[in-house]
Structure formats: structure tokens, C-alpha cells
Motif scaffolding. Structure first.
Motif, PDB file in Angstrom:
ATOM      1  N   MET A  84       0.291   7.178 -17.595  1.00 29.47           N
ATOM      2  CA  MET A  84       1.545   6.722 -16.989  1.00 29.47           C
ATOM      3  C   MET A  84       2.460   6.056 -18.021  1.00 29.47           C
ATOM      4  SD  MET A  84       2.042   4.059 -13.822  1.00 29.47           S
ATOM      5  CE  MET A  84       1.073   5.022 -12.673  1.00 29.47           C
ATOM      6  N   VAL A  85       1.879   5.247 -18.894  1.00 30.16           N
ATOM      7  CA  VAL A  85       2.665   4.534 -19.908  1.00 30.16           C
ATOM      8  C   VAL A  85       3.358   5.536 -20.832  1.00 30.16           C
ATOM      9  CG1 VAL A  85       2.454   3.033 -21.929  1.00 30.16           C
ATOM     10  CG2 VAL A  85       1.306   2.417 -19.798  1.00 30.16           C
ATOM     11  N   LEU A  86       2.648   6.570 -21.237  1.00 29.68           N
ATOM     12  CA  LEU A  86       3.217   7.584 -22.122  1.00 29.68           C
ATOM     13  C   LEU A  86       4.405   8.280 -21.468  1.00 29.68           C
ATOM     14  CD1 LEU A  86       3.065   9.140 -24.777  1.00 29.68           C
ATOM     15  CD2 LEU A  86       1.329  10.610 -23.733  1.00 29.68           C
ATOM     16  N   THR A  87       4.256   8.686 -20.212  1.00 34.16           N
ATOM     17  CA  THR A  87       5.371   9.320 -19.501  1.00 34.16           C
ATOM     18  C   THR A  87       6.521   8.334 -19.316  1.00 34.16           C
ATOM     19  OG1 THR A  87       3.857  10.840 -18.381  1.00 34.16           O
ATOM     20  CG2 THR A  87       6.036  10.556 -17.395  1.00 34.16           C
ATOM     21  N   VAL A 133      13.268   1.630 -16.968  1.00 28.57           N
ATOM     22  CA  VAL A 133      12.006   2.266 -16.598  1.00 28.57           C
ATOM     23  C   VAL A 133      10.950   1.179 -16.459  1.00 28.57           C
ATOM     24  CG1 VAL A 133      10.262   3.977 -17.222  1.00 28.57           C
ATOM     25  CG2 VAL A 133      12.645   4.349 -17.874  1.00 28.57           C
ATOM     26  N   TYR A 134      10.205   1.235 -15.361  1.00 33.92           N
ATOM     27  CA  TYR A 134       9.213   0.212 -15.058  1.00 33.92           C
ATOM     28  C   TYR A 134       7.933   0.856 -14.521  1.00 33.92           C
ATOM     29  CZ  TYR A 134      13.574  -2.438 -14.861  1.00 33.92           C
ATOM     30  OH  TYR A 134      14.794  -2.984 -15.144  1.00 33.92           O
ATOM     31  N   PHE A 142       5.724  -3.882 -15.109  1.00 34.23           N
ATOM     32  CA  PHE A 142       5.470  -3.757 -16.539  1.00 34.23           C
ATOM     33  C   PHE A 142       6.535  -2.905 -17.209  1.00 34.23           C
ATOM     34  CE2 PHE A 142       1.343  -4.251 -14.477  1.00 34.23           C
ATOM     35  CZ  PHE A 142       0.763  -5.253 -15.227  1.00 34.23           C
ATOM     36  N   ASP A 143       6.764  -3.177 -18.486  1.00 39.51           N
ATOM     37  CA  ASP A 143       7.615  -2.360 -19.330  1.00 39.51           C
ATOM     38  C   ASP A 143       6.709  -1.357 -20.040  1.00 39.51           C
ATOM     39  OD1 ASP A 143       9.093  -1.246 -21.415  1.00 39.51           O
ATOM     40  OD2 ASP A 143       9.941  -3.143 -22.072  1.00 39.51           O
ATOM     41  N   PRO A 144       6.919  -0.037 -19.835  1.00 36.43           N
ATOM     42  CA  PRO A 144       6.028   0.936 -20.470  1.00 36.43           C
ATOM     43  C   PRO A 144       5.994   0.840 -21.998  1.00 36.43           C
ATOM     44  CG  PRO A 144       7.562   2.034 -18.971  1.00 36.43           C
ATOM     45  CD  PRO A 144       7.929   0.587 -19.003  1.00 36.43           C
ATOM     46  N   ALA A 145       7.053   0.307 -22.595  1.00 36.14           N
ATOM     47  CA  ALA A 145       7.103   0.211 -24.056  1.00 36.14           C
ATOM     48  C   ALA A 145       6.080  -0.779 -24.609  1.00 36.14           C
ATOM     49  CB  ALA A 145       8.513  -0.175 -24.503  1.00 36.14           C
ATOM     50  N   THR A 146       5.658  -1.725 -23.774  1.00 37.97           N
ATOM     51  CA  THR A 146       4.760  -2.784 -24.267  1.00 37.97           C
ATOM     52  C   THR A 146       3.513  -2.940 -23.405  1.00 37.97           C
ATOM     53  OG1 THR A 146       5.981  -4.430 -22.994  1.00 37.97           O
ATOM     54  CG2 THR A 146       6.670  -4.098 -25.287  1.00 37.97           C
ATOM     55  N   VAL A 157      -1.972  -4.110 -18.680  1.00 38.65           N
ATOM     56  CA  VAL A 157      -1.728  -5.375 -19.365  1.00 38.65           C
ATOM     57  C   VAL A 157      -0.612  -5.189 -20.391  1.00 38.65           C
ATOM     58  CG1 VAL A 157      -4.052  -6.308 -19.036  1.00 38.65           C
ATOM     59  CG2 VAL A 157      -3.566  -4.925 -21.049  1.00 38.65           C
ATOM     60  N   GLN A 158       0.138  -6.271 -20.611  1.00 37.31           N
ATOM     61  CA  GLN A 158       1.158  -6.265 -21.666  1.00 37.31           C
ATOM     62  C   GLN A 158       0.462  -6.433 -23.010  1.00 37.31           C
ATOM     63  OE1 GLN A 158       4.297  -5.608 -19.305  1.00 37.31           O
ATOM     64  NE2 GLN A 158       4.607  -5.927 -21.446  1.00 37.31           N
ATOM     65  N   GLN A 159       0.954  -5.752 -24.000  1.00 37.66           N
ATOM     66  CA  GLN A 159       0.390  -5.889 -25.356  1.00 37.66           C
ATOM     67  C   GLN A 159       0.890  -7.141 -26.017  1.00 37.66           C
ATOM     68  OE1 GLN A 159       0.802  -2.528 -27.905  1.00 37.66           O
ATOM     69  NE2 GLN A 159       0.123  -1.091 -26.389  1.00 37.66           N
TER      70      GLN A 159
END
Length: 159
Positions: A84-87, A133-134, A142-146, A157-159
Motif C-alpha cells: 500500500m505504501v508503495l502505491t 495522499v494518505y 499516515f503519510d505514505p512517504a514516511t 508505523v512512521q519511519q
């Protein structure tokens, strides 16, 4: 109007019998919304029926094209949690749209699933968040970028 695009993933998995494994079935979200008396104007489009580990760059581009071409400013995408994060990162930069992705750790067809909660939470999020995008999972945005999926913890989890 909220455009809902389904791609498969755990949320749509079904278990046919004791000898078979889960398979991706028809999109669960139309029945889920009807059974929960959801009346927010929406339309559901099934883009694909794949486990997110089977999605490739062409699939992600097809999701991006569908989201960008939609006349709706608010988009909900159901997606498998593994990628999901990648998309979500591929969807970044589409202007003027609030795009919320959600899924489930357990299939919607299973009693102890988080699917209904996540979809309801994502529907609220897509109506209230500013463009961007969330990922909306388990009561958190969450922000997919982090963000990464913590497989052992069954959460993001957030990085």
C-alpha cells in the motif's frame, strides 16, 4: 461524490472451504457500505483483483491513471497492506485530490476483521483531509512517504 477504487488485497479475500487458501473475491465494499447504512454519495469501480504482492509497476500506473482521470476530488482506494505504501507514493503529486488508501489485516469475510472499521475511518478521512495522499489504517492517518508496514506488529508505523 467519492470515487472508490478497489484493487483486491486482504480486504477482499474469501475462504471457500477448509481445504483451500484465501483467494481474492469480488469487492467487499459495496455490501459493506450497504449493510452499514452508509449514504454518502459514492461510486465503486473494481480496478483489479490482486494480492498487493502481485501488483507491478503497470498495475500501479493503472491505479494512478484511474485516480487522475476521475472527476471526483475525493478518492478512496482499497488496497492490500503489503505494498500500500508503495502505491501511495506512486499516487503522490496528483493535484486537487484527497486520496485515502485503506485495507485490512484480516479479510472482511472474517468476523474479527478490521475491514469495516478501516473503511468507515477512511470514508471520514477522505471527506475531511486536505488534498494529498494518505493511508488510513486502524484509527491512524499516515503519510505514505514516511510510513512502513510493521508485519510482525500487524500495523503501520512512521519511519
Amino acid at each position: 461524490m467519492i470515487d472508490i477504487f478497489t484493487t483486491g488485497g486482504t480486504i477482499d479475500k474469501v475462504y471457500f472451504d477448509a481445504l483451500s487458501e484465501f483467494q481474492i473475491g469480488p469487492a467487499a465494499i459495496p455490501d459493506m457500505l450497504r449493510e452499514n447504512n452508509v449514504h454518502v454519495p459514492h461510486r465503486v469501480t473494481q480496478l483489479m483483483r490482486k494480492d498487493s504482492l502481485e501488483l507491478d509497476d503497470a498495475d500501479r500506473e493503472a491505479i494512478r491513471v484511474a485516480v487522475a482521470a476521475s472527476d471526483a476530488a475525493r478518492i478512496l482506494v482499497t488496497h492490500g497492506t503489503d505494498t500500500m505504501v508503495l502505491t501511495g507514493r506512486v499516487l503522490a503529486g496528483i493535484p486537487g485530490k484527497t486520496i485515502v488508501m485503506t485495507g485490512a489485516m484480516q479479510p472482511a469475510s472474517v468476523r474479527a476483521s478490521d475491514a469495516e472499521f478501516n473503511v468507515g475511518f477512511a470514508l471520514a478521512a477522505v471527506q475531511t483531509l486536505p488534498p494529498g495522499v494518505y493511508i488510513a489504517m486502524n484509527g491512524m492517518i499516515f503519510d505514505p512517504a514516511t510510513t512502513v508496514k510493521d508485519r510482525a506488529g500487524q500495523r503501520f508505523v512512521q519511519q
